[in-house]
Write a protein that holds these residues in place. Structure first.
Motif, PDB file in Angstrom:
ATOM      1  N   LYS A   1       0.764  -1.479  -0.074  1.00  0.00           N
ATOM      2  CA  LYS A   1      -0.167   0.054   0.312  1.00  0.00           C
ATOM      3  C   LYS A   1       0.801   1.231  -0.089  1.00  0.00           C
ATOM      4  O   LYS A   1       1.537   1.498   0.566  1.00  0.00           O
ATOM      5  N   GLU A   2       0.520   2.241  -1.203  1.00  0.00           N
ATOM      6  CA  GLU A   2       1.975   3.285  -1.273  1.00  0.00           C
ATOM      7  C   GLU A   2       0.368   4.419  -1.454  1.00  0.00           C
ATOM      8  O   GLU A   2      -0.527   4.493  -1.150  1.00  0.00           O
ATOM      9  N   TYR A   3       1.483   5.516  -0.062  1.00  0.00           N
ATOM     10  CA  TYR A   3       0.340   7.205  -0.442  1.00  0.00           C
ATOM     11  C   TYR A   3       0.722   8.556  -0.947  1.00  0.00           C
ATOM     12  O   TYR A   3       1.735   8.992  -0.788  1.00  0.00           O
ATOM     13  N   LYS A   4      -0.076   8.007  -2.236  1.00  0.00           N
ATOM     14  CA  LYS A   4       0.622   8.667  -3.072  1.00  0.00           C
ATOM     15  C   LYS A   4      -0.399  10.443  -3.367  1.00  0.00           C
ATOM     16  O   LYS A   4      -1.389  10.330  -2.700  1.00  0.00           O
ATOM     17  N   CYS A   5       0.829  11.056  -3.372  1.00  0.00           N
ATOM     18  CA  CYS A   5       0.139  12.309  -3.189  1.00  0.00           C
ATOM     19  C   CYS A   5      -0.960  12.645  -4.369  1.00  0.00           C
ATOM     20  O   CYS A   5      -0.720  12.454  -5.041  1.00  0.00           O
ATOM     21  N   PRO A   6      -2.448  13.528  -4.140  1.00  0.00           N
ATOM     22  CA  PRO A   6      -3.352  13.730  -4.576  1.00  0.00           C
ATOM     23  C   PRO A   6      -2.647  14.686  -5.727  1.00  0.00           C
ATOM     24  O   PRO A   6      -3.638  15.189  -6.620  1.00  0.00           O
TER      25      PRO A   6
ATOM     26  N   VAL B   1       3.798   0.609   2.989  1.00  0.00           N
ATOM     27  CA  VAL B   1       2.663  -0.375   4.057  1.00  0.00           C
ATOM     28  C   VAL B   1       2.422  -1.408   3.414  1.00  0.00           C
ATOM     29  O   VAL B   1       2.219  -1.291   2.746  1.00  0.00           O
ATOM     30  N   LEU B   2       2.743  -2.573   4.164  1.00  0.00           N
ATOM     31  CA  LEU B   2       2.864  -3.968   3.820  1.00  0.00           C
ATOM     32  C   LEU B   2       1.160  -4.536   3.504  1.00  0.00           C
ATOM     33  O   LEU B   2       0.919  -4.545   5.368  1.00  0.00           O
ATOM     34  N   LYS B   3       0.082  -4.612   2.780  1.00  0.00           N
ATOM     35  CA  LYS B   3      -0.870  -5.058   2.847  1.00  0.00           C
ATOM     36  C   LYS B   3      -0.912  -6.195   3.602  1.00  0.00           C
ATOM     37  O   LYS B   3      -0.431  -7.395   4.157  1.00  0.00           O
ATOM     38  N   GLY B   4      -1.955  -6.822   4.434  1.00  0.00           N
ATOM     39  CA  GLY B   4      -2.328  -7.705   5.662  1.00  0.00           C
ATOM     40  C   GLY B   4      -1.983  -7.412   6.956  1.00  0.00           C
ATOM     41  O   GLY B   4      -2.122  -8.427   7.572  1.00  0.00           O
ATOM     42  N   GLN B   5      -0.384  -6.771   7.080  1.00  0.00           N
ATOM     43  CA  GLN B   5      -0.701  -7.045   8.870  1.00  0.00           C
ATOM     44  C   GLN B   5      -0.483  -6.444   9.478  1.00  0.00           C
ATOM     45  O   GLN B   5      -0.506  -7.079  10.808  1.00  0.00           O
TER      46      GLN B   5
ATOM     47  N   GLU C   1      -4.421  -5.919   9.700  1.00  0.00           N
ATOM     48  CA  GLU C   1      -5.824  -6.059   9.366  1.00  0.00           C
ATOM     49  C   GLU C   1      -6.319  -6.864   9.816  1.00  0.00           C
ATOM     50  O   GLU C   1      -5.742  -8.150  10.096  1.00  0.00           O
ATOM     51  N   GLY C   2      -7.638  -7.012  10.209  1.00  0.00           N
ATOM     52  CA  GLY C   2      -7.737  -8.267  11.002  1.00  0.00           C
ATOM     53  C   GLY C   2      -7.850  -8.546  12.288  1.00  0.00           C
ATOM     54  O   GLY C   2      -7.952  -7.028  12.832  1.00  0.00           O
ATOM     55  N   GLY C   3      -7.864  -9.677  12.721  1.00  0.00           N
ATOM     56  CA  GLY C   3      -7.167  -9.787  13.887  1.00  0.00           C
ATOM     57  C   GLY C   3      -5.542  -8.775  14.173  1.00  0.00           C
ATOM     58  O   GLY C   3      -5.768  -9.322  15.594  1.00  0.00           O
ATOM     59  N   LEU C   4      -4.969  -8.673  13.612  1.00  0.00           N
ATOM     60  CA  LEU C   4      -3.601  -7.653  13.535  1.00  0.00           C
ATOM     61  C   LEU C   4      -3.950  -7.028  14.030  1.00  0.00           C
ATOM     62  O   LEU C   4      -3.100  -5.809  13.564  1.00  0.00           O
ATOM     63  N   LYS C   5      -4.944  -6.064  13.660  1.00  0.00           N
ATOM     64  CA  LYS C   5      -4.767  -4.252  13.918  1.00  0.00           C
ATOM     65  C   LYS C   5      -5.104  -3.908  14.814  1.00  0.00           C
ATOM     66  O   LYS C   5      -6.114  -4.690  15.561  1.00  0.00           O
ATOM     67  N   PRO C   6      -4.071  -3.081  15.137  1.00  0.00           N
ATOM     68  CA  PRO C   6      -4.090  -2.200  16.536  1.00  0.00           C
ATOM     69  C   PRO C   6      -5.382  -1.546  16.935  1.00  0.00           C
ATOM     70  O   PRO C   6      -5.751  -1.138  15.921  1.00  0.00           O
ATOM     71  N   ASP C   7      -5.437  -1.867  18.581  1.00  0.00           N
ATOM     72  CA  ASP C   7      -6.390  -0.205  18.373  1.00  0.00           C
ATOM     73  C   ASP C   7      -6.035   0.922  18.964  1.00  0.00           C
ATOM     74  O   ASP C   7      -6.826   1.212  18.473  1.00  0.00           O
TER      75      ASP C   7
END
Length: 354
Positions: free
Chosen positions: A5-10, A96-100, A102-108
């Motif tokens: 996942k990349e964060y491209k400038c709009p 940012v590496l997707k899946g790391q 997400e779901g049950g691995l997502k920090p609160d």
């Protein structure tokens, strides 16, 4: 298959990073700034899955590494399976590496970085100042190899404790009557009990990080914690936990028990000797949350030895081991010993003269 996942400038298409000063997403190329919430909303409406990006396991099942394809340059990014955010070694693109996360691995929660790399360098230099037994050449020659901003995974525990501690105590009184010295001893059995609540006891959830080093960076102020959103990771390295909550809970319980016993001991005053005899500490309630906390890691080298320093990315607290100048230490000890010896010698002669 997970992807990058990349964060491209709009505005210009460059890669945006989370800026610790403005607390916003910022483009280093055109200086466009946008809040994390606004960027997420914009990104969700425009994001489409790139089929070329993906995650492929290394050839052996025992491997702990994963390979990703950079969307900007096509280069391979090899990362540990617990790495959640990193930098492309070819084009410098922050991803940012997707899946790391997400779901049950997502920090609160996440506490965003409040201090930047420049502040970390300044804190390191200040950390070296005023250290009497650090070799002077270390301050001049120690080479900073790398400074990395890392979001470290922590398990946070809320606990309620109840304790009952028993002590044996003694109070002594000495007085003179004529030429006779009298000593009176009184013995007591003391009990102290109470309850104590703890909030957000942090325990390091990464095996890569030394527990003692991470604990020495405390405290963190939880008032700056916000619900987790992965744009906060842009521009930094991030790790997901690889130590389960139950394992960390054991350490948190030990800390909670030690704290309540220390607090109860501080209430026992007015005695010359106090010895704990028995204690019964119970954890009545315990709950947990998962959070990422900001840490600057400074890896340095001096005379072929590695030294690691760490700075709390929220408060600026800097910690790290320093080499000792043994010659300066013993010179100090000898000089202090001579001073004390002269004072004692003078007092002895004054006593004889009197």
């Amino acid at each position: 298959m997970s992807a990058i996942k990349e964060y491209k400038c709009p505005a210009c298409g460059g890669t945006m990073e989370f800026d610790s000063t403005s607390q916003k997403m910022k483009c280093p190329y055109c200086d466009t700034e946008i809040s994390v919430e606004e960027y997420e909303a914009l990104n969700e409406s425009q994001t489409s899955e790139d089929k070329k990006s993906g995650q492929t396991e290394k050839s052996t099942k025992e491997s702990t590494f994963v390979t990703y394809i950079c969307e900007s340059c096509g280069g391979e990014i090899t990362a540990d399976k617990t790495t959640g955010a990193t930098t492309c070694p070819f084009c410098g693109n922050r991803v940012v590496l997707k899946g790391q996360f997400e779901g049950g691995l997502k920090p609160d929660y996440v506490i965003p970085f409040k201090l930047d790399k420049k502040a970390a360098k300044a804190a390191y230099q200040k950390h070296l100042e005023g250290k009497a037994f650090v070799p002077s050449v270390f301050k001049e020659e120690n080479h900073i190899d790398e400074i990395v901003g890392i979001y470290v995974p922590f398990w946070l525990f809320d606990m309620e404790t109840n304790a009952l501690v028993t002590y044996d105590a003694e109070r002594s009184r000495v007085w003179m009557s004529g030429d006779v010295e009298y000593t009176e001893h009184e013995f007591f059995k003391i009990e102290r009990g109470g309850t104590m609540a703890f909030e957000h006891i942090p325990e390091d959830g990464s095996r890569k990080m030394e527990d003692d080093l991470m604990e020495s960076l405390e405290p963190y102020d939880f008032k700056d914690a916000v619900p987790f959103k992965d744009p906060y990771l842009a521009g930094y390295v991030a790790e997901r936990y690889d130590v389960e909550a139950d394992e960390c809970k054991k350490r948190a319980k030990k800390r909670a028990k030690a704290s309540i016993k220390r607090e109860l001991r501080d209430t026992v005053k007015g005695y010359s000797i106090v010895k704990p005899v028995s204690d019964n500490v119970k954890i009545q309630k315990a709950s947990q949350k998962y959070a990422l906390y900001p840490v600057w890691i400074l890896n340095t080298t001096w005379r072929d030895q590695k030294y690691v320093f760490a700075m709390n990315g929220q408060t600026g607290k800097m910690v790290g081991d320093l080499p000792a100048d043994k010659g300066a230490f013993w010179k100090y000890v000898v000089s202090r010993g001579l001073v004390i010896g002269v004072i004692l010698y003078a007092l002895m002669w004054l006593t004889v003269l009197i």
